[in-house]
Design a protein around this motif. Structure first.
Motif, PDB file in Angstrom:
ATOM      1  N   ALA A  41     -72.150 -38.181  28.476  1.00 31.84           N
ATOM      2  CA  ALA A  41     -71.185 -37.301  27.982  1.00 31.84           C
ATOM      3  C   ALA A  41     -71.457 -35.774  27.760  1.00 31.84           C
ATOM      4  O   ALA A  41     -70.746 -34.816  28.094  1.00 31.84           O
ATOM      5  CB  ALA A  41     -70.354 -37.670  26.791  1.00 31.84           C
ATOM      6  N   ASP A  42     -72.884 -35.743  27.295  1.00 32.58           N
ATOM      7  CA  ASP A  42     -73.323 -34.378  27.208  1.00 32.58           C
ATOM      8  C   ASP A  42     -73.274 -33.575  28.479  1.00 32.58           C
ATOM      9  O   ASP A  42     -73.545 -32.441  28.764  1.00 32.58           O
ATOM     10  CB  ASP A  42     -74.826 -34.351  26.729  1.00 32.58           C
ATOM     11  N   HIS A  43     -73.279 -34.309  29.872  1.00 30.39           N
ATOM     12  CA  HIS A  43     -73.512 -33.820  30.998  1.00 30.39           C
ATOM     13  C   HIS A  43     -72.210 -33.702  31.910  1.00 30.39           C
ATOM     14  O   HIS A  43     -72.009 -32.798  32.646  1.00 30.39           O
ATOM     15  CB  HIS A  43     -74.610 -34.453  31.745  1.00 30.39           C
ATOM     16  N   THR A  44     -71.344 -34.792  31.613  1.00 30.42           N
ATOM     17  CA  THR A  44     -70.057 -34.934  32.724  1.00 30.42           C
ATOM     18  C   THR A  44     -69.080 -35.719  31.575  1.00 30.42           C
ATOM     19  O   THR A  44     -69.409 -36.435  30.858  1.00 30.42           O
ATOM     20  CB  THR A  44     -70.538 -35.561  33.840  1.00 30.42           C
ATOM     21  N   SER A  45     -67.947 -35.018  31.990  1.00 33.12           N
ATOM     22  CA  SER A  45     -66.800 -35.984  31.587  1.00 33.12           C
ATOM     23  C   SER A  45     -66.281 -36.941  32.291  1.00 33.12           C
ATOM     24  O   SER A  45     -64.969 -37.563  31.974  1.00 33.12           O
ATOM     25  CB  SER A  45     -65.342 -34.774  31.375  1.00 33.12           C
ATOM     26  N   ALA A  46     -66.914 -37.549  33.111  1.00 37.71           N
ATOM     27  CA  ALA A  46     -66.564 -38.544  34.218  1.00 37.71           C
ATOM     28  C   ALA A  46     -66.774 -39.879  33.227  1.00 37.71           C
ATOM     29  O   ALA A  46     -67.690 -39.884  32.703  1.00 37.71           O
ATOM     30  CB  ALA A  46     -67.434 -38.447  35.390  1.00 37.71           C
ATOM     31  N   TRP A  47     -65.405 -40.520  33.102  1.00 35.21           N
ATOM     32  CA  TRP A  47     -65.299 -41.501  32.238  1.00 35.21           C
ATOM     33  C   TRP A  47     -66.402 -42.749  32.508  1.00 35.21           C
ATOM     34  O   TRP A  47     -66.878 -43.403  31.645  1.00 35.21           O
ATOM     35  CB  TRP A  47     -63.954 -42.114  32.063  1.00 35.21           C
ATOM     36  N   GLN A 174     -66.975 -29.567  27.585  1.00 38.88           N
ATOM     37  CA  GLN A 174     -67.095 -27.828  26.923  1.00 38.88           C
ATOM     38  C   GLN A 174     -67.266 -26.904  28.020  1.00 38.88           C
ATOM     39  O   GLN A 174     -67.152 -25.823  27.937  1.00 38.88           O
ATOM     40  CB  GLN A 174     -68.450 -27.851  26.115  1.00 38.88           C
ATOM     41  N   GLY A 175     -67.029 -27.454  29.366  1.00 38.00           N
ATOM     42  CA  GLY A 175     -67.041 -26.559  30.544  1.00 38.00           C
ATOM     43  C   GLY A 175     -68.508 -26.263  30.947  1.00 38.00           C
ATOM     44  O   GLY A 175     -68.697 -25.581  32.022  1.00 38.00           O
ATOM     45  N   LYS A 176     -69.568 -26.931  30.531  1.00 38.68           N
ATOM     46  CA  LYS A 176     -70.998 -26.593  30.679  1.00 38.68           C
ATOM     47  C   LYS A 176     -71.173 -27.228  32.071  1.00 38.68           C
ATOM     48  O   LYS A 176     -70.913 -28.313  32.147  1.00 38.68           O
ATOM     49  CB  LYS A 176     -71.814 -26.987  29.708  1.00 38.68           C
ATOM     50  N   VAL A 293     -63.728 -37.315  40.796  1.00 35.31           N
ATOM     51  CA  VAL A 293     -63.007 -37.619  39.626  1.00 35.31           C
ATOM     52  C   VAL A 293     -63.350 -36.322  38.559  1.00 35.31           C
ATOM     53  O   VAL A 293     -64.310 -35.653  38.758  1.00 35.31           O
ATOM     54  CB  VAL A 293     -63.528 -38.813  38.807  1.00 35.31           C
ATOM     55  N   PRO A 294     -62.455 -36.125  37.534  1.00 33.73           N
ATOM     56  CA  PRO A 294     -62.786 -35.166  36.710  1.00 33.73           C
ATOM     57  C   PRO A 294     -64.193 -35.078  36.085  1.00 33.73           C
ATOM     58  O   PRO A 294     -64.512 -36.306  35.748  1.00 33.73           O
ATOM     59  CB  PRO A 294     -61.615 -35.290  35.502  1.00 33.73           C
ATOM     60  N   GLY A 295     -64.733 -34.147  35.956  1.00 37.16           N
ATOM     61  CA  GLY A 295     -66.101 -34.028  35.411  1.00 37.16           C
ATOM     62  C   GLY A 295     -67.286 -33.995  36.719  1.00 37.16           C
ATOM     63  O   GLY A 295     -68.500 -33.907  36.322  1.00 37.16           O
ATOM     64  N   ILE A 296     -66.887 -34.068  37.979  1.00 39.43           N
ATOM     65  CA  ILE A 296     -67.693 -34.001  39.070  1.00 39.43           C
ATOM     66  C   ILE A 296     -67.013 -33.241  40.033  1.00 39.43           C
ATOM     67  O   ILE A 296     -65.919 -33.333  40.415  1.00 39.43           O
ATOM     68  CB  ILE A 296     -68.092 -35.463  39.764  1.00 39.43           C
ATOM     69  N   LYS A 297     -67.720 -32.207  40.673  1.00 38.43           N
ATOM     70  CA  LYS A 297     -67.116 -31.339  41.832  1.00 38.43           C
ATOM     71  C   LYS A 297     -68.273 -31.149  42.848  1.00 38.43           C
ATOM     72  O   LYS A 297     -69.340 -31.627  42.803  1.00 38.43           O
ATOM     73  CB  LYS A 297     -66.764 -30.071  41.261  1.00 38.43           C
ATOM     74  N   PHE A 298     -67.885 -30.534  44.053  1.00 37.83           N
ATOM     75  CA  PHE A 298     -68.771 -30.330  45.096  1.00 37.83           C
ATOM     76  C   PHE A 298     -69.613 -29.103  44.580  1.00 37.83           C
ATOM     77  O   PHE A 298     -69.119 -28.270  44.039  1.00 37.83           O
ATOM     78  CB  PHE A 298     -68.079 -29.624  46.343  1.00 37.83           C
TER      79      PHE A 298
END
Length: 322
Positions: A41-47, A174-176, A293-298
């Motif tokens: 969770a510190d790195h990504t919001s992907a559940w 947190q958007g980091k 999924v939310p928390g991961i992008k290109f």
């Protein structure tokens, strides 16, 4: 937008009659599950990466890039290792290869690459003009060196590594943001198993081409039916945004490696395969990079967008589901 929608509609019309895929025709698919080792969770919001107690169903397809359905599994080739995570937030498709680099970095070269590697574009009795392609695209030599080692000839998908090649961005709540590259590492126990990860000699590959042309497919089926369940650890390399400019190389290039001594792999979870899918189910699979999924992008978006379109349209042409 109107032109884009028109292009999509035309592609759907062209795909009204299913046809075999241009590349990765021969393969095998399996179902299983993935479980993270710790909360990320510190790195990504992907559940699916937040709770080590939650198992996420996965669908996996192993394949060889060149050759048609009757070709030998042990032929010298690049292999696909695609994984779909069926998460509560939607599908996440992680498309990997058995080498840590790709042939091209410029997406405009994809049609040339596909024609070179595809047997369907060749005259009868001839083979793809691979060496001319390498001469015209020297950035592909990083992959060619590995392809023409023993790693290019294998006899088991259970001992095959899988690399994302592409760079992705992880974003926490947190958007980091942090950049990552993935690797699937087969869970090998003894020294003999570790040797099998290095591939086989071309002499053994030629023997298997005649004696057991479906060796990789048969080995995975046998393993699921008679042995312990095949498993792979998921590992990631991480790079902070401020390291991109000072790392000394193009962090988003798919033809370049991230040095392990500079960006070491971290084990984050384990995938276990449990059940082989039928040929019909496997042929209906279509993995596309835009299944996120939310928390991961290109990260290298220009390259992935073109590859995404190629995967989607290829799936349409053969009536597959993404």
């Amino acid at each position: 937008m109107t032109d884009f929608l028109l292009l999509e509609e035309i592609c759907e019309l062209n795909g009204a009659n299913a046809r075999p895929p241009l590349l990765h025709q021969k393969g095998i698919a399996s179902k299983g599950h993935f479980c993270p080792y710790m909360s990320l969770a510190d790195h990504t919001s992907a559940w699916f990466l937040r709770d080590p107690e939650v198992e996420t169903p996965v669908t996996v397809r192993f394949s060889k890039a060149m050759g048609e359905l009757g070709s030998s599994d042990s032929d010298r080739d690049t292999r696909g290792f695609s994984v779909r995570f069926h998460t509560k937030q939607g599908h996440y498709d992680l498309i990997c290869h058995n080498f840590p680099v790709y042939y091209i970095n410029d997406p405009a070269k994809f049609p040339q690459m596909a024609r070179t590697l595809s047997f369907s574009h060749q005259e009868y009795g001839s083979k793809p003009d691979f060496w001319s392609f390498l001469a015209q695209n020297p950035e592909a030599m990083n992959l060619a060196i590995r392809l023409y080692s023993n790693q290019g000839t294998i006899k088991s998908y259970r001992y095959m590594e899988g690399y994302s090649v592409n760079t992705y961005g992880w974003i926490n709540e947190q958007g980091k943001e942090v950049y990552v590259r993935y690797r699937w590492n087969p869970c090998c126990e003894g020294e003999e198993d570790n040797e099998k990860r290095k591939g086989i000699s071309y002499q053994e590959a030629e023997f298997l081409a005649g004696f057991s042309p479906d060796c990789c497919v048969s080995d995975l089926v046998f393993a699921l039916e008679e042995r312990g369940l095949p498993a792979y650890e998921l590992e990631v390399q991480m790079m902070e945004p401020d390291q991109v400019e000072r790392c000394g190389f193009d962090a988003f290039s798919v033809t370049q490696l991230w040095p392990e001594e500079q960006f070491p792999y971290m084990k984050i979870g384990k995938m276990t395969l449990e059940q082989i899918l039928s040929k019909e189910q496997a042929n209906q699979l279509c993995f596309v990079p835009s299944n996120l999924v939310p928390g991961i992008k290109f990260a290298n978006e220009a390259f992935l967008r073109i590859m995404d379109y190629a995967h989607k349209d290829g799936g349409r042409q053969r009536g597959a589901r993404k």
